[in-house]
Design a protein around this motif. Sequence first.
Motif, short mmCIF file in Angstrom:
data_model
loop_
_atom_site.label_atom_id
_atom_site.label_comp_id
_atom_site.label_asym_id
_atom_site.label_seq_id
_atom_site.Cartn_x
_atom_site.Cartn_y
_atom_site.Cartn_z
N TRP A 52 0.89 -1.17 0.09
CA TRP A 52 0.05 0.03 -0.16
C TRP A 52 0.85 1.21 0.03
N PRO A 53 1.96 1.41 0.94
CA PRO A 53 2.76 2.52 0.72
C PRO A 53 3.31 2.97 -0.49
N ARG A 54 3.61 1.92 -1.46
CA ARG A 54 4.25 2.07 -2.38
C ARG A 54 3.12 2.25 -3.71
N GLU A 55 1.96 1.47 -3.85
CA GLU A 55 1.01 1.60 -4.72
C GLU A 55 -0.30 2.54 -4.51
N TRP A 56 -0.47 3.24 -3.47
CA TRP A 56 -1.90 3.86 -3.24
C TRP A 56 -2.21 4.90 -4.14
N ARG A 57 -1.12 5.48 -4.62
CA ARG A 57 -1.22 6.80 -5.72
C ARG A 57 -1.84 5.95 -7.13
N ARG A 58 -1.11 5.02 -7.38
CA ARG A 58 -1.64 4.37 -8.78
C ARG A 58 -3.00 3.82 -8.62
N ILE A 100 -9.52 4.55 -9.65
CA ILE A 100 -10.98 4.34 -8.91
C ILE A 100 -11.83 5.29 -9.92
N ILE A 101 -12.90 4.69 -10.65
CA ILE A 101 -13.83 5.29 -11.58
C ILE A 101 -15.21 5.67 -10.89
N VAL A 102 -15.47 5.40 -9.78
CA VAL A 102 -16.78 5.71 -8.96
C VAL A 102 -16.92 6.78 -7.87
N PRO A 103 -17.83 7.20 -7.66
CA PRO A 103 -17.59 8.32 -6.49
C PRO A 103 -17.09 7.85 -5.20
N VAL A 104 -16.48 8.64 -4.42
CA VAL A 104 -16.01 8.15 -3.30
C VAL A 104 -16.45 9.24 -2.06
N HIS A 105 -16.65 8.45 -0.86
CA HIS A 105 -16.86 9.27 0.48
C HIS A 105 -16.01 8.51 1.26
N TYR A 106 -14.97 9.36 1.56
CA TYR A 106 -13.72 8.71 2.54
C TYR A 106 -13.67 9.77 3.65
N ASP A 139 -5.95 15.01 2.11
CA ASP A 139 -6.25 15.82 0.71
C ASP A 139 -5.37 15.30 -0.33
N GLU A 140 -4.04 15.04 -0.17
CA GLU A 140 -3.35 14.33 -1.05
C GLU A 140 -4.07 12.99 -1.56
N PHE A 141 -4.39 12.17 -0.71
CA PHE A 141 -5.28 11.11 -1.03
C PHE A 141 -6.27 11.38 -1.85
N ALA A 142 -6.96 12.45 -1.70
CA ALA A 142 -8.25 12.83 -2.36
C ALA A 142 -8.14 13.16 -3.77
N ASP A 143 -6.80 14.08 -3.75
CA ASP A 143 -6.36 14.51 -5.01
C ASP A 143 -5.97 13.38 -6.00
N ALA A 144 -5.48 12.17 -5.68
CA ALA A 144 -5.14 11.17 -6.17
C ALA A 144 -6.30 10.43 -6.74
N LEU A 145 -7.44 10.24 -5.99
CA LEU A 145 -8.57 9.78 -6.15
C LEU A 145 -9.36 10.57 -7.51
N TYR A 174 -16.66 12.15 -8.29
CA TYR A 174 -16.69 12.90 -7.22
C TYR A 174 -16.09 12.25 -6.15
N VAL A 175 -15.43 13.21 -5.32
CA VAL A 175 -14.88 12.87 -4.30
C VAL A 175 -15.11 13.57 -2.84
#
Length: 102
Positions: free
Chosen positions: A32-38, A43-49, A66-72, A78-79
């Motif tokens: 996960w630490p290496r792959e989370w951005r990719r 992800i192509i569906v709306p996300v509520h995180y 915020d960094e995670f949301a930007d990748a999403l 919708y994020v």
Amino acid sequence: MGPGPYQFGLHSLPGILEPVVRAEGMEVVGGWPREWRRIASQIIVPVHYRLGEFDALWTARPDLVDEFADALRTRSPYVDAALRWPPAPMPLAPSVSRVVWH
């Protein structure tokens, strides 16, 4: 006999009360630490995180959420991502919480 499927050290962290499946624990500290951005950018569906402010496993800081949301947002239409302040129980899904009393 080798280690069982729940023999991973994350349960020794404060706040982690349940055993962790070994494969999931390895993913948390390995992949996960290496792959989370990719992964997040695919992800192509709306996300509520939501991440609890005092999460026992993940580092909970607004800039990291915020960094995670930007990748999403790379492909998600919708994020909605934020820290949960103060931490509170998540509401049940409407289909679970509706009870019909007859």
